[in-house]
Design a protein around this motif. Structure first.
Motif, PDB file in Angstrom:
ATOM      1  N   ALA A   9     -10.584  -0.682  -5.433  1.00  0.00           N
ATOM      2  CA  ALA A   9     -11.333  -1.279  -6.537  1.00  0.00           C
ATOM      3  C   ALA A   9     -10.942  -2.742  -6.709  1.00  0.00           C
ATOM      4  O   ALA A   9     -11.758  -3.564  -7.124  1.00  0.00           O
ATOM      5  N   ALA A  10      -9.692  -3.050  -6.382  1.00  0.00           N
ATOM      6  CA  ALA A  10      -9.195  -4.414  -6.562  1.00  0.00           C
ATOM      7  C   ALA A  10      -7.899  -4.564  -5.766  1.00  0.00           C
ATOM      8  O   ALA A  10      -7.441  -3.630  -5.122  1.00  0.00           O
ATOM      9  N   ARG A  11      -7.358  -5.759  -5.857  1.00  0.00           N
ATOM     10  CA  ARG A  11      -6.040  -6.032  -5.282  1.00  0.00           C
ATOM     11  C   ARG A  11      -5.193  -6.661  -6.382  1.00  0.00           C
ATOM     12  O   ARG A  11      -5.683  -7.429  -7.198  1.00  0.00           O
ATOM     13  N   SER A  12      -3.922  -6.319  -6.353  1.00  0.00           N
ATOM     14  CA  SER A  12      -3.015  -6.907  -7.332  1.00  0.00           C
ATOM     15  C   SER A  12      -2.745  -8.358  -6.948  1.00  0.00           C
ATOM     16  O   SER A  12      -3.127  -8.809  -5.867  1.00  0.00           O
ATOM     17  N   GLU A  13      -2.088  -9.085  -7.821  1.00  0.00           N
ATOM     18  CA  GLU A  13      -1.755 -10.479  -7.541  1.00  0.00           C
ATOM     19  C   GLU A  13      -0.910 -10.604  -6.279  1.00  0.00           C
ATOM     20  O   GLU A  13      -1.003 -11.593  -5.556  1.00  0.00           O
ATOM     21  N   SER A  14      -0.105  -9.579  -6.005  1.00  0.00           N
ATOM     22  CA  SER A  14       0.737  -9.616  -4.814  1.00  0.00           C
ATOM     23  C   SER A  14       0.041  -9.002  -3.595  1.00  0.00           C
ATOM     24  O   SER A  14       0.662  -8.854  -2.543  1.00  0.00           O
ATOM     25  N   GLY A  15      -1.236  -8.657  -3.721  1.00  0.00           N
ATOM     26  CA  GLY A  15      -2.016  -8.202  -2.582  1.00  0.00           C
ATOM     27  C   GLY A  15      -2.066  -6.700  -2.357  1.00  0.00           C
ATOM     28  O   GLY A  15      -2.657  -6.236  -1.387  1.00  0.00           O
ATOM     29  N   TYR A  16      -1.451  -5.921  -3.258  1.00  0.00           N
ATOM     30  CA  TYR A  16      -1.479  -4.473  -3.100  1.00  0.00           C
ATOM     31  C   TYR A  16      -2.877  -3.932  -3.414  1.00  0.00           C
ATOM     32  O   TYR A  16      -3.546  -4.408  -4.337  1.00  0.00           O
ATOM     33  N   ARG A  17      -3.292  -2.936  -2.633  1.00  0.00           N
ATOM     34  CA  ARG A  17      -4.567  -2.273  -2.899  1.00  0.00           C
ATOM     35  C   ARG A  17      -4.447  -1.500  -4.207  1.00  0.00           C
ATOM     36  O   ARG A  17      -3.446  -0.813  -4.439  1.00  0.00           O
ATOM     37  N   LEU A  18      -5.480  -1.579  -5.008  1.00  0.00           N
ATOM     38  CA  LEU A  18      -5.519  -0.848  -6.273  1.00  0.00           C
ATOM     39  C   LEU A  18      -6.782   0.008  -6.299  1.00  0.00           C
ATOM     40  O   LEU A  18      -7.870  -0.483  -5.997  1.00  0.00           O
ATOM     41  N   TYR A  19      -6.618   1.269  -6.664  1.00  0.00           N
ATOM     42  CA  TYR A  19      -7.727   2.212  -6.689  1.00  0.00           C
ATOM     43  C   TYR A  19      -7.906   2.758  -8.096  1.00  0.00           C
ATOM     44  O   TYR A  19      -6.936   2.958  -8.822  1.00  0.00           O
ATOM     45  N   ASP A  20      -9.152   3.024  -8.460  1.00  0.00           N
ATOM     46  CA  ASP A  20      -9.395   3.633  -9.761  1.00  0.00           C
ATOM     47  C   ASP A  20      -9.256   5.145  -9.643  1.00  0.00           C
ATOM     48  O   ASP A  20      -9.076   5.693  -8.555  1.00  0.00           O
ATOM     49  N   GLU A  21      -9.356   5.845 -10.758  1.00  0.00           N
ATOM     50  CA  GLU A  21      -9.172   7.299 -10.775  1.00  0.00           C
ATOM     51  C   GLU A  21     -10.226   8.010  -9.923  1.00  0.00           C
ATOM     52  O   GLU A  21      -9.974   9.085  -9.381  1.00  0.00           O
ATOM     53  N   GLY A  22     -11.404   7.431  -9.791  1.00  0.00           N
ATOM     54  CA  GLY A  22     -12.463   8.034  -8.988  1.00  0.00           C
ATOM     55  C   GLY A  22     -12.121   8.121  -7.519  1.00  0.00           C
ATOM     56  O   GLY A  22     -12.706   8.916  -6.777  1.00  0.00           O
ATOM     57  N   ALA A  23     -11.161   7.317  -7.079  1.00  0.00           N
ATOM     58  CA  ALA A  23     -10.769   7.326  -5.670  1.00  0.00           C
ATOM     59  C   ALA A  23     -10.151   8.658  -5.273  1.00  0.00           C
ATOM     60  O   ALA A  23     -10.287   9.087  -4.128  1.00  0.00           O
ATOM     61  N   VAL A  24      -9.502   9.340  -6.217  1.00  0.00           N
ATOM     62  CA  VAL A  24      -8.899  10.636  -5.913  1.00  0.00           C
ATOM     63  C   VAL A  24      -9.991  11.635  -5.516  1.00  0.00           C
ATOM     64  O   VAL A  24      -9.899  12.291  -4.476  1.00  0.00           O
ATOM     65  N   SER A  25     -11.051  11.734  -6.307  1.00  0.00           N
ATOM     66  CA  SER A  25     -12.129  12.659  -5.966  1.00  0.00           C
ATOM     67  C   SER A  25     -12.860  12.200  -4.709  1.00  0.00           C
ATOM     68  O   SER A  25     -13.341  13.016  -3.925  1.00  0.00           O
ATOM     69  N   HIS A  26     -12.922  10.911  -4.502  1.00  0.00           N
ATOM     70  CA  HIS A  26     -13.545  10.349  -3.304  1.00  0.00           C
ATOM     71  C   HIS A  26     -12.778  10.807  -2.047  1.00  0.00           C
ATOM     72  O   HIS A  26     -13.383  11.232  -1.059  1.00  0.00           O
ATOM     73  N   VAL A  27     -11.457  10.738  -2.106  1.00  0.00           N
ATOM     74  CA  VAL A  27     -10.625  11.172  -0.979  1.00  0.00           C
ATOM     75  C   VAL A  27     -10.750  12.680  -0.789  1.00  0.00           C
ATOM     76  O   VAL A  27     -10.853  13.166   0.338  1.00  0.00           O
ATOM     77  N   TYR A  28     -10.779  13.437  -1.888  1.00  0.00           N
ATOM     78  CA  TYR A  28     -10.979  14.892  -1.781  1.00  0.00           C
ATOM     79  C   TYR A  28     -12.304  15.201  -1.092  1.00  0.00           C
ATOM     80  O   TYR A  28     -12.398  16.126  -0.290  1.00  0.00           O
ATOM     81  N   PHE A  29     -13.334  14.450  -1.400  1.00  0.00           N
ATOM     82  CA  PHE A  29     -14.648  14.619  -0.769  1.00  0.00           C
ATOM     83  C   PHE A  29     -14.517  14.454   0.746  1.00  0.00           C
ATOM     84  O   PHE A  29     -15.038  15.258   1.516  1.00  0.00           O
TER      85      PHE A  29
END
Length: 134
Positions: free
Chosen positions: A30-50
């Motif tokens: 969904a975004a990247r942190s200031e230090s460049g880490y990948r950031l995912y929203d809660e919907g990503a969990v169900s997306h990965v389960y899919f």
């Protein structure tokens, strides 16, 4: 927001798997942190389960991608489109099962024809002879 390690832990896959899914276009942070880490929203969990469930039933990553695209724009697609994807997969599986059944029968016939004695040398083995014949 979840970092990749948190998403990996919650979804039961490795961070490398998530990075691979991102690389092939199945998952986007969904975004990247200031230090460049990948950031995912809660919907990503169900997306990965899919994705995991799709793989578990034998869908290719391309088929999963197609279903994910339909899921995102569900109102612009029909159930018939989704069913078409799964029906095609069922047809492919039925074909593979038929091929494997034929292979198994041929292998069983070869196997059953062999005496399999430990004391006999393999110079007259019916399996080797059958495989060598034209």
């Amino acid at each position: 927001m979840l970092q990749i390690g948190q998403l990996a832990k919650r979804s039961g896959v490795s961070g490398d798997t998530l990075r691979f899914y991102e690389k092939v276009g199945l998952l986007q942070p969904a975004a990247r942190s200031e230090s460049g880490y990948r950031l995912y929203d809660e919907g990503a969990v169900s997306h990965v389960y899919f994705i995991i469930k799709g793989k578990r039933i034998g869908l290719t990553l391309e088929e999963i991608q197609e279903l994910l695209e339909i899921r995102v724009e569900a109102t612009q697609h029909s159930c018939a489109e989704v069913k078409g994807i799964t029906q095609k997969k069922l047809d492919e599986l039925d074909e593979k099962i038929a091929e494997l059944t034929e292979i198994r029968a041929a292998l069983k016939k070869l196997n059953d024809a062999c005496c399999g004695h430990v004391d006999d040398d393999a110079s007259h083995c019916s399996i080797l002879e059958a495989l060598a014949s034209e």
